[in-house]
Motif scaffolding. Sequence first.
Motif, PDB file in Angstrom:
ATOM      1  N   ASP A  83       1.077  -1.137   0.058  1.00 13.18           N
ATOM      2  CA  ASP A  83       0.121  -0.096   0.019  1.00 13.18           C
ATOM      3  C   ASP A  83       0.855   1.157  -0.095  1.00 13.18           C
ATOM      4  O   ASP A  83       2.123   1.140   0.296  1.00 13.18           O
ATOM      5  CB  ASP A  83      -0.729  -0.073   1.257  1.00 13.18           C
TER       6      ASP A  83
ATOM      7  N   LYS B 229       0.475   4.717   1.825  1.00 11.90           N
ATOM      8  CA  LYS B 229      -0.439   5.241   2.794  1.00 11.90           C
ATOM      9  C   LYS B 229      -0.300   6.801   2.720  1.00 11.90           C
ATOM     10  O   LYS B 229      -1.496   7.453   3.184  1.00 11.90           O
ATOM     11  CB  LYS B 229       0.067   4.598   4.163  1.00 11.90           C
TER      12      LYS B 229
ATOM     13  N   GLY C 223      -6.250   6.509   4.007  1.00 12.14           N
ATOM     14  CA  GLY C 223      -6.464   4.905   4.068  1.00 12.14           C
ATOM     15  C   GLY C 223      -5.844   4.123   3.289  1.00 12.14           C
ATOM     16  O   GLY C 223      -5.862   2.906   3.145  1.00 12.14           O
TER      17      GLY C 223
ATOM     18  N   TYR D 131      -5.439 -10.202   8.103  1.00 16.71           N
ATOM     19  CA  TYR D 131      -4.715  -9.196   7.423  1.00 16.71           C
ATOM     20  C   TYR D 131      -3.339  -9.118   8.312  1.00 16.71           C
ATOM     21  O   TYR D 131      -3.630  -8.395   9.242  1.00 16.71           O
ATOM     22  CB  TYR D 131      -5.313  -7.772   7.110  1.00 16.71           C
TER      23      TYR D 131
ATOM     24  N   GLU E  52       0.829  -4.471  12.357  1.00 16.46           N
ATOM     25  CA  GLU E  52      -0.594  -4.612  12.873  1.00 16.46           C
ATOM     26  C   GLU E  52      -1.398  -5.830  12.082  1.00 16.46           C
ATOM     27  O   GLU E  52      -0.883  -6.315  11.160  1.00 16.46           O
ATOM     28  CB  GLU E  52      -1.388  -3.258  12.295  1.00 16.46           C
TER      29      GLU E  52
ATOM     30  N   ASN F 101      -5.115  -6.971  10.791  1.00 12.04           N
ATOM     31  CA  ASN F 101      -6.554  -6.514  10.693  1.00 12.04           C
ATOM     32  C   ASN F 101      -7.261  -7.582  10.728  1.00 12.04           C
ATOM     33  O   ASN F 101      -6.937  -8.766   9.912  1.00 12.04           O
ATOM     34  CB  ASN F 101      -6.583  -5.517   9.565  1.00 12.04           C
TER      35      ASN F 101
ATOM     36  N   ARG G  97      -9.991  -8.213   8.310  1.00  8.85           N
ATOM     37  CA  ARG G  97     -10.765  -8.112   7.100  1.00  8.85           C
ATOM     38  C   ARG G  97      -9.634  -7.893   5.841  1.00  8.85           C
ATOM     39  O   ARG G  97      -8.378  -7.680   5.991  1.00  8.85           O
ATOM     40  CB  ARG G  97     -11.709  -7.030   7.303  1.00  8.85           C
TER      41      ARG G  97
ATOM     42  N   GLY H 289      -8.029  -5.781   3.120  1.00  8.70           N
ATOM     43  CA  GLY H 289      -7.354  -4.587   2.980  1.00  8.70           C
ATOM     44  C   GLY H 289      -7.945  -3.647   2.031  1.00  8.70           C
ATOM     45  O   GLY H 289      -8.558  -4.208   0.967  1.00  8.70           O
ATOM     46  N   ASP H 290      -7.830  -2.372   2.124  1.00  5.94           N
ATOM     47  CA  ASP H 290      -8.333  -1.456   1.202  1.00  5.94           C
ATOM     48  C   ASP H 290      -7.425  -0.220   1.146  1.00  5.94           C
ATOM     49  O   ASP H 290      -7.283   0.186   2.038  1.00  5.94           O
ATOM     50  CB  ASP H 290      -9.736  -0.702   1.654  1.00  5.94           C
ATOM     51  N   PRO H 291      -6.780  -0.159  -0.135  1.00  2.00           N
ATOM     52  CA  PRO H 291      -6.982  -0.755  -1.317  1.00  2.00           C
ATOM     53  C   PRO H 291      -6.569  -2.083  -1.915  1.00  2.00           C
ATOM     54  O   PRO H 291      -6.523  -2.542  -3.152  1.00  2.00           O
ATOM     55  CB  PRO H 291      -6.546   0.486  -2.463  1.00  2.00           C
ATOM     56  N   GLU H 292      -5.738  -2.587  -1.076  1.00  2.00           N
ATOM     57  CA  GLU H 292      -4.964  -4.136  -1.289  1.00  2.00           C
ATOM     58  C   GLU H 292      -5.925  -5.112  -1.963  1.00  2.00           C
ATOM     59  O   GLU H 292      -5.614  -5.706  -2.977  1.00  2.00           O
ATOM     60  CB  GLU H 292      -4.641  -4.792  -0.163  1.00  2.00           C
TER      61      GLU H 292
END
Length: 425
Positions: free
Chosen positions: A216, A218, A230, A273, A287, A289, A291, A293-296
């Motif tokens: 990403d 960022k 994001g 994630y 980290e 997550n 769920r 990833g966005d935009p991954e």
Amino acid sequence: MKVLVVGSGGREHALAWKLAQSPNVSHLYALPGNAGSAHVAECVLGNVMDINAVADFAEREKVDLTVVGPESPLISGMVDEFERRGLKIFGPSKEAARIEGSKAFAKRLMLDNGIPTGLCEIFDDPDKATAYIDSVANKSTDPIVVKADGEAAGKGVFVCPTKEEAINAVNTIMRDRLFGASGDTIVIEDYLDGPEATFMCFVDGEDFSPMVPSQDHKRAYDNDEGPNTGGMGCYAPVPVFGHDIRATVVDTIVRPTLKSLSKLGIHYKGVLYVGLALTSKGPKVVEFNCRFGDPETQVVLPLMDGDLAEICLAVAEGKLDGMSIDWLDRKAVCVVMASGGYPGEYEKGKIITGIEEAEATGAIVFHAGTEIKDGKLVTSGGRVLGVTGIGDTFAEAIDLAYTGVSKICFDRAHYRRDIARRVVS
Ligand code: GLY
């Protein structure tokens, strides 16, 4: 099978786009979706945080599988409510989602089980946190990372180059309570140096199947300058994330994390994630997550050579074991087009033109903050579109993504010019 995608961003459009390609999906709903998901799914009005109303909808429409995009409904227990009603759903339970919902929980899990991550201290008293910052700042010149424990819409992490900034971050989180109760506890941790990478896995308990790694971007502006966002774009796979690193991440991070959760009686299901720093001492977790990833997701799913609905159903039914997922040997690059001013204040309602021209180039246009107003496509969020190019080389994928972007116009559109450039220079 009838499938429901919960959420409204670029990630959820990418999920709907991929699920719509499945021969097993007879009808797709997006709740609430956006103007892009409306091309592949029936959009349904609704609030993703109204868990009972979403479950009522799934029950009433006899939805066979629900796939949840954002973390908030997961952290609030959407999966638990669906499963209580006997509805199939892809995502972790409320308890499992603490891996993202509480930084302190995730850190303790890692440190207790020898999973490589930055060392940290956890505080619920701002005076003790400030005294700790004083003591570490006297020993090292590295930045200090201060994190609000709970959900903070992606804004609760402060990377502080100076002691004063770190103390300000503590005050913002704990005394000014910018993130409310999410700042009752904070985590202060060592800064992890090195390139970052995202490694997502489909997970069913201790069984897992990795996706292609992605990276990403960022920061808001070129050369990684400006405020954190994001995510302004990404690419996959990640050349520096070779086979050896992947094996290390699987053996020292993914497997032990799932085993440690199991030991706590937590059967993790959905996507894990793993946000990584590839440090000189090996990969370490920045980290987790709970769920996609966005935009991954907007670069990873276009590289998946398989049926996403089948995989999500297998996870929801606890049958991931033994399933193999193929990935295309190609490159994907996504450039995010944002509203001028994002991640700060921005205006909405700007007319968007050129989507069809962009798609005619072969680029895939994923919508994020878009809606139809008075019959016109307009902006409705900070991140507006993700334009993805696929190619046999990164040069081809970059060229296609930016050719797509060049066709799209809206007032004050902002995008980075250097997405994935570091892999070709
Ligand atoms: N792109 C970062 C995230 O999804 O959390």
